[in-house]
Scaffold this active site. Sequence first.
Site, mmCIF file in Angstrom:
data_model
loop_
_atom_site.group_PDB
_atom_site.id
_atom_site.type_symbol
_atom_site.label_atom_id
_atom_site.label_comp_id
_atom_site.label_asym_id
_atom_site.label_seq_id
_atom_site.Cartn_x
_atom_site.Cartn_y
_atom_site.Cartn_z
ATOM 1 C CD GLU A 264 -38.737 30.095 -18.526
ATOM 2 O OE1 GLU A 264 -38.588 30.066 -19.755
ATOM 3 O OE2 GLU A 264 -39.603 30.783 -17.960
ATOM 4 C CE LYS B 55 -49.710 30.697 -32.614
ATOM 5 N NZ LYS B 55 -50.063 29.453 -31.914
ATOM 6 N N GLY C 35 -53.192 27.350 -34.726
ATOM 7 C CA GLY C 35 -52.152 26.720 -35.535
ATOM 8 C C GLY C 35 -50.786 26.896 -34.929
ATOM 9 C CB CYS D 193 -43.705 33.532 -16.508
ATOM 10 S SG CYS D 193 -45.145 34.552 -16.188
ATOM 11 N N GLY E 236 -47.016 28.147 -34.158
ATOM 12 C CA GLY E 236 -46.355 29.443 -34.041
ATOM 13 C C GLY E 236 -45.545 29.781 -35.279
ATOM 14 N N GLY F 102 -48.497 31.936 -36.406
ATOM 15 C CA GLY F 102 -47.937 32.992 -35.555
ATOM 16 C C GLY F 102 -47.013 33.899 -36.349
ATOM 17 C CD GLU G 68 -45.141 41.281 -20.201
ATOM 18 O OE1 GLU G 68 -44.465 40.811 -19.272
ATOM 19 O OE2 GLU G 68 -45.414 42.480 -20.305
HETATM 20 P P1 NDP Z 1 -43.422 29.748 -26.954
HETATM 21 O O1 NDP Z 1 -42.544 30.921 -27.120
HETATM 22 O O2 NDP Z 1 -43.001 28.457 -27.531
HETATM 23 O O3 NDP Z 1 -44.858 30.032 -27.572
HETATM 24 C C1 NDP Z 1 -45.664 31.140 -27.206
HETATM 25 C C2 NDP Z 1 -46.630 31.445 -28.328
HETATM 26 O O4 NDP Z 1 -45.897 31.899 -29.456
HETATM 27 C C3 NDP Z 1 -47.423 30.230 -28.810
HETATM 28 O O5 NDP Z 1 -48.697 30.631 -29.219
HETATM 29 C C4 NDP Z 1 -46.586 29.778 -29.990
HETATM 30 O O6 NDP Z 1 -47.297 28.968 -30.872
HETATM 31 C C5 NDP Z 1 -46.212 31.112 -30.580
HETATM 32 N N1 NDP Z 1 -45.053 31.105 -31.475
HETATM 33 C C6 NDP Z 1 -44.023 30.213 -31.526
HETATM 34 N N2 NDP Z 1 -43.153 30.564 -32.510
HETATM 35 C C7 NDP Z 1 -43.640 31.700 -33.082
HETATM 36 C C8 NDP Z 1 -43.202 32.550 -34.138
HETATM 37 N N3 NDP Z 1 -42.091 32.308 -34.820
HETATM 38 N N4 NDP Z 1 -43.949 33.622 -34.450
HETATM 39 C C9 NDP Z 1 -45.066 33.893 -33.763
HETATM 40 N N5 NDP Z 1 -45.550 33.119 -32.773
HETATM 41 C C10 NDP Z 1 -44.839 32.046 -32.425
HETATM 42 O O7 NDP Z 1 -43.703 29.633 -25.401
HETATM 43 P P2 NDP Z 1 -44.492 28.492 -24.644
HETATM 44 O O8 NDP Z 1 -45.870 28.394 -25.216
HETATM 45 O O9 NDP Z 1 -43.621 27.293 -24.598
HETATM 46 O O10 NDP Z 1 -44.652 29.136 -23.193
HETATM 47 C C11 NDP Z 1 -43.715 29.014 -22.191
HETATM 48 C C12 NDP Z 1 -42.870 30.266 -22.087
HETATM 49 O O11 NDP Z 1 -43.685 31.385 -21.869
HETATM 50 C C13 NDP Z 1 -41.917 30.211 -20.915
HETATM 51 O O12 NDP Z 1 -40.657 30.663 -21.324
HETATM 52 C C14 NDP Z 1 -42.519 31.188 -19.929
HETATM 53 O O13 NDP Z 1 -41.595 31.780 -19.040
HETATM 54 C C15 NDP Z 1 -43.133 32.193 -20.835
HETATM 55 N N6 NDP Z 1 -44.161 32.945 -20.128
HETATM 56 C C16 NDP Z 1 -43.910 34.254 -19.804
HETATM 57 C C17 NDP Z 1 -44.833 34.987 -19.084
HETATM 58 C C18 NDP Z 1 -44.606 36.431 -18.753
HETATM 59 O O14 NDP Z 1 -45.576 37.104 -18.408
HETATM 60 N N7 NDP Z 1 -43.402 36.951 -18.841
HETATM 61 C C19 NDP Z 1 -46.096 34.359 -18.623
HETATM 62 C C20 NDP Z 1 -46.244 33.005 -19.036
HETATM 63 C C21 NDP Z 1 -45.304 32.317 -19.761
HETATM 64 P P3 NDP Z 1 -47.161 27.367 -30.743
HETATM 65 O O15 NDP Z 1 -47.667 26.987 -29.424
HETATM 66 O O16 NDP Z 1 -47.988 26.876 -31.843
HETATM 67 O O17 NDP Z 1 -45.693 27.069 -30.929
#
Ligand code: NDP
Length: 481
Positions: free
Chosen positions: A384, A174, A205, A283, A207, A211, A249
């Site tokens: 962050e 996803k 869709g 990140c 998260g 998700g 991550e």
């Molecule tokens: P989110 O945690 O909001 O979302 C990440 C993914 O998880 C999306 O596909 C999201 O879907 C999905 N998601 C959200 N809620 C759920 C749930 N309850 N169950 C399962 N899946 C879910 O992060 P962001 O997309 O806002 O990304 C930014 C963050 O990612 C920052 O904190 C950044 O630091 C981190 N990051 C970390 C990296 C690393 O390697 N450590 C690399 C890159 C980013 P949806 O978009 O539909 O909400």
Amino acid sequence: MIQLKNFINGEFLNPIQNQWLDNYNPSNGSVYGQLPNSCLKDVNFAYEAAKKAFESWSNTPIEKRSAILLKIASLIDDNLDRFAEAESKDNGKPISVAKRLDVPRAASNFRFFGHAITQFQSESHETKSEKTINYTLRHPLGVVGCISPWNLPLYLLTWKIAPALAAGNCVIAKPSEITPYTAFLLGEICNKAGLPKGVLNIIHGKGANAGQAIIEHVHIKAISFTGGTETGKIIARTAAPMFKKLSLELGGKNPNIIFADCDYEKMLISTVKSSFSNQGQICLCGSRIFVEASIFDRFKTDFIKCVSKLIVGPPSNKSTQIGALVSKAHYEKVLSFIDRVGSDGSKLLYGGKRVHVKDHEGGYYLTPTIVQVESNSCQLNQEEIFGPVVTIMPFESESKVLEMANDVKYGLSATVWTNNLKRSLFFSEHLECGIVWVNTWMQRDLRTPFGGVKSSGLGREGGFEILRFFTETKNICINYK
Ligand code: NDP
């Protein structure tokens, strides 16, 4: 209007409940397409397809699996422009960045794991005195889930999918609902490359719905997740009682430590990049800059001068260096941090303003922002922001800067600029994080372990680490006395 579909069992399908979400173009704020608002039923359907495909895929010779992954890699290369345009449109990043970084790296992910799996070995241990030989088998897990964020959409999605498939698993993936376009295009490429039906399924869709349904699915054996720390906690809470394997991550608040004895020009160029690449939405960005007091004023002047030259503009312009932030919600979140500047003794040194780009009035543009802070304990240094905002502050001693660098809940990466070998070894050992760069930033070798400590995550991806994650080991002990 572009209508994206789910990719299940090699076919492009509407969501079962026929519900859709709008897909926005952050460069002008307009809706340019729709994506499925998938639910549990879509995930269950994908699971059935993946389960059916598993027997055959897990028994497919490694050479054949490898060849399919290499074919996917070259098809991504062949479609560089198409992928880059889609990524830039969805995410707001400059098209030049998508072409130089995101899409080539997605191809490299498939190429790397296509090769790595042919070298992935299991161990054997002989104890002659007892006449035993132990050997370890590594079996694929079954159906696994890969969930990725919006900042490097195809890059991070393929970073998970490629090793999962290479190891013989079937995948339900996803992508972020904010940036689904390139994942949709990937389905087409996988069919062309001959990836058997059901081996990779991509569900679009929210998260909280699609998700969460993946996380909660009792038969999905492992979750590789990249995203925010708060989401990581939800995933851990849900998955732990089911004893799913988890690779998380998460967020970062990485220190960039600059000593007076560094190679100054190299450091300056790299620090501009580590602060503002991809609008600061990586990140690994070094968002807390600590500068040795003796060069602080010089650095401040030069840094502001370099940053003021960065061109903020529409992602489609070749000259643009800073594109749009990914979404209205994220833009407002970043602005809310900037609004707090001044309340805690911090001082805005540069930027912090909305940018109005001609013919892109609804876009989410922001000048790169530099804030001088008085203390590492302020909110700007502790939370962050994940946008084009960095803080700078001077330090007097090694011990003080090490203490400040570690005094944060995150622990993803750190950068140290110094030509003192002993100091670089000392800091590399004592910084609390998963990745340290000395005199460089974001130079990635895909063989290396990747991940963070503390609230930045759990486990390591990359190289053989992630192939180990995506396999279950079984040890066999034979006595031949
Ligand atoms: P989110 O945690 O909001 O979302 C990440 C993914 O998880 C999306 O596909 C999201 O879907 C999905 N998601 C959200 N809620 C759920 C749930 N309850 N169950 C399962 N899946 C879910 O992060 P962001 O997309 O806002 O990304 C930014 C963050 O990612 C920052 O904190 C950044 O630091 C981190 N990051 C970390 C990296 C690393 O390697 N450590 C690399 C890159 C980013 P949806 O978009 O539909 O909400």
